[in-house]
Design a protein around this motif. Structure first.
Motif, PDB file in Angstrom:
ATOM      1  N   THR A 183      -8.976 -53.978  18.140  1.00 13.01           N
ATOM      2  CA  THR A 183      -8.927 -53.285  16.855  1.00 13.01           C
ATOM      3  C   THR A 183      -7.504 -52.848  16.540  1.00 13.01           C
ATOM      4  OG1 THR A 183     -11.205 -52.505  17.147  1.00 13.01           O
ATOM      5  CG2 THR A 183      -9.839 -51.343  15.531  1.00 13.01           C
ATOM      6  N   ALA A 184      -6.835 -52.262  17.524  1.00 11.02           N
ATOM      7  CA  ALA A 184      -5.462 -51.809  17.320  1.00 11.02           C
ATOM      8  C   ALA A 184      -4.551 -52.964  16.918  1.00 11.02           C
ATOM      9  CB  ALA A 184      -4.944 -51.140  18.589  1.00 11.02           C
ATOM     10  N   ALA A 185      -4.756 -54.127  17.529  1.00  9.55           N
ATOM     11  CA  ALA A 185      -3.910 -55.285  17.237  1.00  9.55           C
ATOM     12  C   ALA A 185      -4.147 -55.830  15.832  1.00  9.55           C
ATOM     13  CB  ALA A 185      -4.166 -56.379  18.271  1.00  9.55           C
ATOM     14  N   ALA A 186      -5.308 -55.551  15.249  1.00  9.35           N
ATOM     15  CA  ALA A 186      -5.669 -56.104  13.942  1.00  9.35           C
ATOM     16  C   ALA A 186      -5.273 -55.205  12.779  1.00  9.35           C
ATOM     17  CB  ALA A 186      -7.171 -56.369  13.895  1.00  9.35           C
ATOM     18  N   ILE A 187      -4.823 -53.994  13.054  1.00 12.12           N
ATOM     19  CA  ILE A 187      -4.502 -53.060  11.973  1.00 12.12           C
ATOM     20  C   ILE A 187      -3.235 -53.511  11.240  1.00 12.12           C
ATOM     21  CG2 ILE A 187      -3.733 -50.703  11.485  1.00 12.12           C
ATOM     22  CD1 ILE A 187      -5.554 -49.764  13.769  1.00 12.12           C
ATOM     23  N   THR A 188      -3.317 -53.483   9.910  1.00 10.71           N
ATOM     24  CA  THR A 188      -2.173 -53.791   9.050  1.00 10.71           C
ATOM     25  C   THR A 188      -2.054 -52.679   8.008  1.00 10.71           C
ATOM     26  OG1 THR A 188      -3.290 -54.978   7.247  1.00 10.71           O
ATOM     27  CG2 THR A 188      -2.825 -56.225   9.264  1.00 10.71           C
ATOM     28  N   PRO A 189      -0.991 -52.703   7.195  1.00  9.60           N
ATOM     29  CA  PRO A 189      -0.893 -51.700   6.122  1.00  9.60           C
ATOM     30  C   PRO A 189      -2.049 -51.761   5.120  1.00  9.60           C
ATOM     31  CG  PRO A 189       1.248 -52.695   6.524  1.00  9.60           C
ATOM     32  CD  PRO A 189       0.265 -53.486   7.329  1.00  9.60           C
ATOM     33  N   ARG A 190      -2.779 -52.876   5.108  1.00  9.89           N
ATOM     34  CA  ARG A 190      -3.907 -53.016   4.171  1.00  9.89           C
ATOM     35  C   ARG A 190      -5.226 -52.509   4.753  1.00  9.89           C
ATOM     36  NH1 ARG A 190      -0.905 -57.460   4.099  1.00  9.89           N
ATOM     37  NH2 ARG A 190      -2.309 -58.569   5.509  1.00  9.89           N
ATOM     38  N   THR A 191      -5.217 -52.131   6.022  1.00 11.40           N
ATOM     39  CA  THR A 191      -6.467 -51.671   6.652  1.00 11.40           C
ATOM     40  C   THR A 191      -6.899 -50.348   6.041  1.00 11.40           C
ATOM     41  OG1 THR A 191      -5.855 -52.742   8.743  1.00 11.40           O
ATOM     42  CG2 THR A 191      -7.582 -51.064   8.815  1.00 11.40           C
ATOM     43  N   ARG A 192      -8.064 -50.351   5.427  1.00  8.45           N
ATOM     44  CA  ARG A 192      -8.584 -49.126   4.821  1.00  8.45           C
ATOM     45  C   ARG A 192      -9.666 -48.499   5.698  1.00  8.45           C
ATOM     46  NH1 ARG A 192      -8.344 -47.530  -0.466  1.00  8.45           N
ATOM     47  NH2 ARG A 192      -6.316 -48.544  -0.267  1.00  8.45           N
ATOM     48  N   VAL A 193     -10.480 -49.334   6.345  1.00 11.36           N
ATOM     49  CA  VAL A 193     -11.620 -48.832   7.116  1.00 11.36           C
ATOM     50  C   VAL A 193     -11.763 -49.641   8.398  1.00 11.36           C
ATOM     51  CG1 VAL A 193     -14.166 -48.710   7.167  1.00 11.36           C
ATOM     52  CG2 VAL A 193     -12.908 -47.906   5.151  1.00 11.36           C
ATOM     53  N   ILE A 194     -12.104 -48.949   9.481  1.00  9.06           N
ATOM     54  CA  ILE A 194     -12.543 -49.565  10.739  1.00  9.06           C
ATOM     55  C   ILE A 194     -14.042 -49.301  10.851  1.00  9.06           C
ATOM     56  CG2 ILE A 194     -12.358 -49.535  13.255  1.00  9.06           C
ATOM     57  CD1 ILE A 194      -9.465 -48.464  12.836  1.00  9.06           C
ATOM     58  N   MET A 195     -14.814 -50.373  11.040  1.00  7.39           N
ATOM     59  CA  MET A 195     -16.270 -50.253  11.036  1.00  7.39           C
ATOM     60  C   MET A 195     -16.851 -50.594  12.415  1.00  7.39           C
ATOM     61  SD  MET A 195     -19.195 -52.311   8.872  1.00  7.39           S
ATOM     62  CE  MET A 195     -18.427 -52.133   7.267  1.00  7.39           C
ATOM     63  N   PRO A 196     -16.969 -49.626  13.318  1.00  7.86           N
ATOM     64  CA  PRO A 196     -17.680 -49.900  14.568  1.00  7.86           C
ATOM     65  C   PRO A 196     -19.179 -50.031  14.321  1.00  7.86           C
ATOM     66  CG  PRO A 196     -17.126 -47.575  14.429  1.00  7.86           C
ATOM     67  CD  PRO A 196     -16.490 -48.240  13.239  1.00  7.86           C
ATOM     68  N   VAL A 197     -19.796 -50.955  15.015  1.00  2.00           N
ATOM     69  CA  VAL A 197     -21.252 -51.114  14.994  1.00  2.00           C
ATOM     70  C   VAL A 197     -21.773 -50.620  16.337  1.00  2.00           C
ATOM     71  CG1 VAL A 197     -23.169 -52.749  14.838  1.00  2.00           C
ATOM     72  CG2 VAL A 197     -21.118 -53.092  13.434  1.00  2.00           C
ATOM     73  N   HIS A 198     -22.687 -49.675  16.318  1.00  6.49           N
ATOM     74  CA  HIS A 198     -23.241 -49.138  17.567  1.00  6.49           C
ATOM     75  C   HIS A 198     -24.314 -50.109  18.058  1.00  6.49           C
ATOM     76  CE1 HIS A 198     -20.912 -45.700  16.595  1.00  6.49           C
ATOM     77  NE2 HIS A 198     -21.739 -45.200  15.695  1.00  6.49           N
ATOM     78  N   MET A 199     -23.873 -51.086  18.845  1.00  2.00           N
ATOM     79  CA  MET A 199     -24.729 -52.218  19.177  1.00  2.00           C
ATOM     80  C   MET A 199     -25.940 -51.816  20.023  1.00  2.00           C
ATOM     81  SD  MET A 199     -25.428 -55.352  18.755  1.00  2.00           S
ATOM     82  CE  MET A 199     -23.988 -55.706  17.751  1.00  2.00           C
ATOM     83  N   ALA A 200     -27.112 -52.109  19.481  1.00  6.38           N
ATOM     84  CA  ALA A 200     -28.390 -51.810  20.128  1.00  6.38           C
ATOM     85  C   ALA A 200     -28.595 -50.312  20.349  1.00  6.38           C
ATOM     86  CB  ALA A 200     -28.542 -52.570  21.448  1.00  6.38           C
ATOM     87  N   GLY A 201     -27.851 -49.476  19.620  1.00  7.22           N
ATOM     88  CA  GLY A 201     -27.987 -48.032  19.742  1.00  7.22           C
ATOM     89  C   GLY A 201     -26.935 -47.378  20.605  1.00  7.22           C
ATOM     90  N   LEU A 202     -26.138 -48.186  21.332  1.00  2.00           N
ATOM     91  CA  LEU A 202     -25.084 -47.656  22.191  1.00  2.00           C
ATOM     92  C   LEU A 202     -23.852 -47.369  21.342  1.00  2.00           C
ATOM     93  CD1 LEU A 202     -23.962 -47.056  25.068  1.00  2.00           C
ATOM     94  CD2 LEU A 202     -23.167 -49.437  25.091  1.00  2.00           C
ATOM     95  N   MET A 203     -23.464 -46.117  21.271  1.00  2.00           N
ATOM     96  CA  MET A 203     -22.361 -45.751  20.395  1.00  2.00           C
ATOM     97  C   MET A 203     -21.035 -46.297  20.905  1.00  2.00           C
ATOM     98  SD  MET A 203     -23.351 -41.968  18.975  1.00  2.00           S
ATOM     99  CE  MET A 203     -22.450 -42.231  17.454  1.00  2.00           C
ATOM    100  N   ALA A 204     -20.221 -46.786  19.956  1.00  2.00           N
ATOM    101  CA  ALA A 204     -18.893 -47.296  20.273  1.00  2.00           C
ATOM    102  C   ALA A 204     -17.973 -46.135  20.666  1.00  2.00           C
ATOM    103  CB  ALA A 204     -18.333 -48.044  19.067  1.00  2.00           C
ATOM    104  N   ASP A 205     -16.781 -46.465  21.155  1.00  2.00           N
ATOM    105  CA  ASP A 205     -15.830 -45.457  21.640  1.00  2.00           C
ATOM    106  C   ASP A 205     -15.194 -44.756  20.438  1.00  2.00           C
ATOM    107  OD1 ASP A 205     -13.869 -43.922  22.783  1.00  2.00           O
ATOM    108  OD2 ASP A 205     -13.061 -45.520  24.055  1.00  2.00           O
ATOM    109  N   LEU A 206     -15.892 -43.763  19.915  1.00  2.00           N
ATOM    110  CA  LEU A 206     -15.430 -43.093  18.704  1.00  2.00           C
ATOM    111  C   LEU A 206     -14.184 -42.248  18.936  1.00  2.00           C
ATOM    112  CD1 LEU A 206     -18.800 -42.133  17.017  1.00  2.00           C
ATOM    113  CD2 LEU A 206     -17.211 -43.943  16.382  1.00  2.00           C
ATOM    114  N   ASP A 207     -13.983 -41.767  20.137  1.00  2.00           N
ATOM    115  CA  ASP A 207     -12.779 -40.988  20.408  1.00  2.00           C
ATOM    116  C   ASP A 207     -11.528 -41.843  20.193  1.00  2.00           C
ATOM    117  OD1 ASP A 207     -14.420 -38.895  21.071  1.00  2.00           O
ATOM    118  OD2 ASP A 207     -14.197 -39.128  23.228  1.00  2.00           O
ATOM    119  N   ALA A 208     -11.504 -43.006  20.816  1.00  2.00           N
ATOM    120  CA  ALA A 208     -10.353 -43.891  20.694  1.00  2.00           C
ATOM    121  C   ALA A 208     -10.229 -44.455  19.284  1.00  2.00           C
ATOM    122  CB  ALA A 208     -10.463 -45.031  21.709  1.00  2.00           C
ATOM    123  N   LEU A 209     -11.348 -44.805  18.669  1.00  2.00           N
ATOM    124  CA  LEU A 209     -11.307 -45.388  17.327  1.00  2.00           C
ATOM    125  C   LEU A 209     -10.863 -44.360  16.288  1.00  2.00           C
ATOM    126  CD1 LEU A 209     -14.582 -47.494  17.545  1.00  2.00           C
ATOM    127  CD2 LEU A 209     -12.239 -48.395  17.470  1.00  2.00           C
TER     128      LEU A 209
END
Length: 386
Positions: A119-145
């Motif tokens: 995710t960090a490598a994909a960020i550009t000046p045009r990035t407005r939103v990062i959309m984590p999907v909590h796959m199968a109910g397991l929450m993504a690493d929201l602290d880092a994101l």
């Protein structure tokens, strides 16, 4: 594979007289849309309270929930939304349909959630939103994101279509400081056949979303003063009435699924070649929308034959999601200026998971331990035969 009797699983959706009374209540009130009835308003309050506060907006489906949330967050032409490459296609299409570019990034090979470094490598000046999907109910690493988004001047939109009732380090979705979108489609953890909701922390953003989901028209308007460009995403009173009933049993079902996944995943891990989805201790309440496992090294064709064998044996099994960039729909509008091969080269884990992942419907996790022991035995036989 030697034949064995199929395990017994509960039906889904589940309902009883609670839903019947709720439908009769909605029917009898005489107003069947949200502007005249009380069921949608009541459901929004109850759903928000259950998830830790904020303001819930009920909409027609989970895809619309993502779309209206993204619009309120300023996503549109000239902007980019980072999405996991391993997810249901709505995650990317919601951004693409409102004019943004969806940028797929790789996922973790064990949790199947969006990878923070990718995710960090994909960020550009045009990035407005990062959309984590909590796959199968397991929450993504929201602290880092959250830190990534803050540093980049972007925002987080949680795709919580699988994550009703989930928690991250003791905090419910409504307590995490970011907008979240939910789905109530027929297979989801609570359902009215279709439906969705967006959970906002900011009341002003809720009001902006309300206007957009109701054709741009204020709720008290009597003279057709449409204030913004919108569309009709309003939930009807019958769906809301059913969802109020579904919400009432969500927590008890999550309790059962958490216990059953601990048991089933242990059994599956003992099957040679099977690797169950990993957890994250920070995600301290997981509603387990799917029981997922991988067969590392298997081809897509071999995996698909395994799924067929499981279904024939009475197990509600499905192939894992196809990488979004390997679907024709992804390339029709709002795709990044890259080739399929270029995206695949930076998404090796998605490439593998899309070929070797299997998931079981969450109703399996509402079954008895005996049924789950039988399920694990059927998986073992099917893998050995594969």
């Amino acid at each position: 594979m030697s034949p064995r009797p199929g395990p017994t699983f509960p039906d889904w959706p589940q309902f009883d007289d609670t839903e019947r009374r709720a439908l009769d209540r909605a029917l009898s009130q005489g107003q069947w849309w949200r502007m005249g009835g009380s069921e949608v308003d009541s459901f929004e309050r109850e759903f928000a309270a259950h998830h830790g506060g904020g303001h819930a907006l009920a909409v027609t489906n989970g895809t619309h929930a993502l779309e209206v949330a993204l619009e309120v967050m300023g996503v549109g032409p000239g902007t980019e939304v980072i999405v996991p490459a391993f997810t249901f296609i709505s995650s990317s299409q919601a951004a693409q349909r409102i004019g943004a570019v969806a940028v797929p990034v790789d996922v973790d090979p064990d949790t199947y959630n969006i990878d923070v470094a990718a995710t960090a490598a994909a960020i550009t000046p045009r990035t407005r939103v990062i959309m984590p999907v909590h796959m199968a109910g397991l929450m993504a690493d929201l602290d880092a994101l959250d830190k990534l988004a803050s540093d980049a001047g972007a925002r987080i939109l949680q795709d919580a279509a699988h994550a009703h009732g989930a928690r991250w380090q003791g905090r419910r979705v409504g307590e995490l400081g970011s907008i979240a979108a939910f789905s109530f489609q027929n297979g989801k953890l609570m359902t009215a056949g279709e439906g969705g909701a967006v959970l906002f922390g900011d009341p002003d953003e809720y009001e902006k979303a309300f206007l957009r989901h109701s054709c741009g028209r204020p709720r008290t308007d009597r003279r057709y003063h449409h204030q913004v460009a919108g569309t009709n995403m309003r939930m009807n009173e019958f769906s809301a009435a059913v969802l109020r009933a579904q919400l009432s049993r969500l927590d008890s079902q999550i309790d059962v699924r958490e216990q059953r996944w601990a048991y089933l995943s242990t059994l599956l891990a003992q099957v040679p070649g099977v690797r169950p989805q990993a957890g994250d201790p920070r995600a301290d309440r997981n509603p387990h929308y799917m029981a997922m496992f991988r067969l590392p090294g298997w081809s897509e064709e071999r995996r698909n034959l395994l799924v067929d064998r499981l279904v024939e044996a009475g197990v509600p099994a499905f192939a894992g999601f196809r990488a979004i960039y390997r679907t024709a729909a992804f390339w029709q509008v709002g795709a990044p200026d890259e080739s399929v091969d270029a995206i695949a080269a930076r998404c090796p884990h998605t490439e593998a998971i899309s070929q070797d992942c299997v998931w079981l419907h969450h109703r399996t996790l509402l079954a008895s331990e005996q049924a789950l022991a039988e399920t694990a035995a059927i998986v073992a036989d099917a893998v050995a035969a594969g």
